[in-house]
Design a protein around this motif. Structure first.
Motif, PDB file in Angstrom:
ATOM      1  N   LEU A 180      -5.823   0.359   0.854  1.00 15.36           N
ATOM      2  CA  LEU A 180      -6.201  -0.971   0.368  1.00 15.36           C
ATOM      3  C   LEU A 180      -7.081  -1.711   1.370  1.00 15.36           C
ATOM      4  O   LEU A 180      -7.144  -2.933   1.363  1.00 15.36           O
ATOM      5  CB  LEU A 180      -4.938  -1.797   0.083  1.00 15.36           C
ATOM      6  CG  LEU A 180      -3.967  -1.243  -0.952  1.00 15.36           C
ATOM      7  CD1 LEU A 180      -2.763  -2.182  -1.111  1.00 15.36           C
ATOM      8  CD2 LEU A 180      -4.650  -1.037  -2.304  1.00 15.36           C
ATOM      9  N   THR A 189      -2.967   5.358  -1.903  1.00 15.01           N
ATOM     10  CA  THR A 189      -4.339   4.846  -1.970  1.00 15.01           C
ATOM     11  C   THR A 189      -4.526   3.699  -0.992  1.00 15.01           C
ATOM     12  O   THR A 189      -3.767   2.728  -1.014  1.00 15.01           O
ATOM     13  CB  THR A 189      -4.659   4.355  -3.400  1.00 15.01           C
ATOM     14  OG1 THR A 189      -4.380   5.391  -4.332  1.00 15.01           O
ATOM     15  CG2 THR A 189      -6.124   3.947  -3.511  1.00 15.01           C
ATOM     16  N   THR A 213      -5.315   1.531  -8.174  1.00 11.69           N
ATOM     17  CA  THR A 213      -4.618   2.120  -7.033  1.00 11.69           C
ATOM     18  C   THR A 213      -3.174   2.415  -7.433  1.00 11.69           C
ATOM     19  O   THR A 213      -2.741   2.058  -8.537  1.00 11.69           O
ATOM     20  CB  THR A 213      -4.610   1.167  -5.818  1.00 11.69           C
ATOM     21  OG1 THR A 213      -3.715   0.074  -6.075  1.00 11.69           O
ATOM     22  CG2 THR A 213      -6.003   0.630  -5.528  1.00 11.69           C
ATOM     23  N   ASP A 214      -2.442   3.044  -6.518  1.00 13.64           N
ATOM     24  CA  ASP A 214      -1.024   3.297  -6.770  1.00 13.64           C
ATOM     25  C   ASP A 214      -0.136   2.272  -6.059  1.00 13.64           C
ATOM     26  O   ASP A 214       1.058   2.500  -5.869  1.00 13.64           O
ATOM     27  CB  ASP A 214      -0.638   4.704  -6.312  1.00 13.64           C
ATOM     28  CG  ASP A 214      -0.834   4.898  -4.801  1.00 13.64           C
ATOM     29  OD1 ASP A 214      -1.441   4.023  -4.164  1.00 13.64           O
ATOM     30  OD2 ASP A 214      -0.385   5.935  -4.282  1.00 13.64           O
ATOM     31  N   GLU A 242       0.828  -1.197   0.000  1.00 15.00           N
ATOM     32  CA  GLU A 242       0.000   0.000   0.000  1.00 15.00           C
ATOM     33  C   GLU A 242       0.869   1.255   0.000  1.00 15.00           C
ATOM     34  O   GLU A 242       1.874   1.332   0.696  1.00 15.00           O
ATOM     35  CB  GLU A 242      -0.910   0.008   1.230  1.00 15.00           C
ATOM     36  CG  GLU A 242      -1.821   1.218   1.323  1.00 15.00           C
ATOM     37  CD  GLU A 242      -2.621   1.242   2.613  1.00 15.00           C
ATOM     38  OE1 GLU A 242      -3.728   0.681   2.620  1.00 15.00           O
ATOM     39  OE2 GLU A 242      -2.135   1.813   3.600  1.00 15.00           O
TER      40      GLU A 242
END
Length: 277
Positions: free
Chosen positions: A144, A142, A218-219, A139
């Motif tokens: 998770l 963003t 997400t990143d 993570e």
């Protein structure tokens, strides 16, 4: 108090000094709490809080006998604290002497980051050589949480041994993804969203599709070890890098997981490579 004294007390210098005084007290309290976090002294603080509340209640309702008993507890409690928590007090004084109580140096931060990278690299190298399939997501900005909740919560210290053990075939947690949050393993056997991109190579399996799928929404950084070939892959921002050597994997993971300010921009274009099909 005369008007001149009141005016003097409101001088900007005095106001600033008072503000700094309050901030310093809160800073000391914060550092003390950080120091005792995870030790038995935390339970002591809870006990002191209960006694203080009880003392206020007894005084309010006029419970004289209980009030007298609590006064004796508070009176001799300070000496008892020194005796019981002598090791913790000594450790705090030692850290003050070494100048480590009120600062966490850049060197300490780099050591922790290096430990995490080493643990990850060691586990991935072990699994790649033995063709143990693995799927690990890290993570970043963003959250998770939605994906963490689909798995088995662990909240465990990150070690290479634990990561390896999780993905050993035919164990309860090996099927699914490990999700890392900050410096802990948040969950195992978590489900990730599969990518529906038509441009993904047909030879890629579910793990790779899940890694790409998560990176599309997400990143997060996601690491994949192929069960068939032992190849190491890494995804970020919708891009996939395959067949990485251990040295390449360690370098790229470090750049993405712990980017330095001057590396933030470069890490974006570094991974804008085409998907190897």
């Amino acid at each position: 108090m005369s008007f001149m004294e009141q005016f003097t007390d409101l001088m900007p210098v005095n106001v600033i000094v008072n503000i700094l005084d309050v901030l310093f007290v809160w800073f000391v309290i914060y550092k003390v709490i950080t120091l005792i976090k995870g030790t038995k002294a935390v339970q002591l603080l809870k006990g002191i809080f209960v006694i203080v509340i009880a003392r206020v209640v007894t005084d309010f309702f006029g419970l004289n006998t209980l009030d007298w008993l609590l006064d004796r507890v508070i009176e001799f409690g300070f000496l008892a604290i020194i005796i019981i928590f002598q090791p913790e007090i000594r450790r705090a004084l030692e850290q003050i002497g070494r100048g480590k109580l009120f600062s966490r140096s850049t060197m300490q931060l780099e050591e922790e980051q290096g430990r995490l990278i080493t643990a990850m690299t060691k586990s991935i190298s072990y699994m790649a050589k033995r063709r143990i399939g693995a799927l690990i997501s890290i993570e970043r900005e963003t959250g998770l949480t939605d994906y963490i909740e689909t798995g088995i919560p662990l909240n465990s210290y990150i070690t290479s041994e634990l990561l390896i053990n999780i993905f050993i075939p035919n164990t309860p947690l090996h099927d699914g993804a490990v999700i890392i949050k900050k410096d802990t393993i948040a969950s195992a056997a978590s489900y990730l969203p599969l990518s529906e991109s038509p441009f993904i190579s047909k030879e890629l399996g579910t793990r790779h599709r899940a890694a790409i799928g998560l990176s599309e929404v997400t990143d997060a950084i996601t690491i994949v070890v192929s069960e068939e070939t032992g190849a190491i892959s890494l995804t970020s921002n919708g891009d996939l890098r395959r067949d990485l050597s251990i040295a390449e994997f360690e370098s790229h993971l470090t750049r993405l997981w712990f980017p330095k300010e001057e590396q933030v921009t470069s890490s974006k274009w570094l991974w804008r490579g085409k998907q190897n099909g």
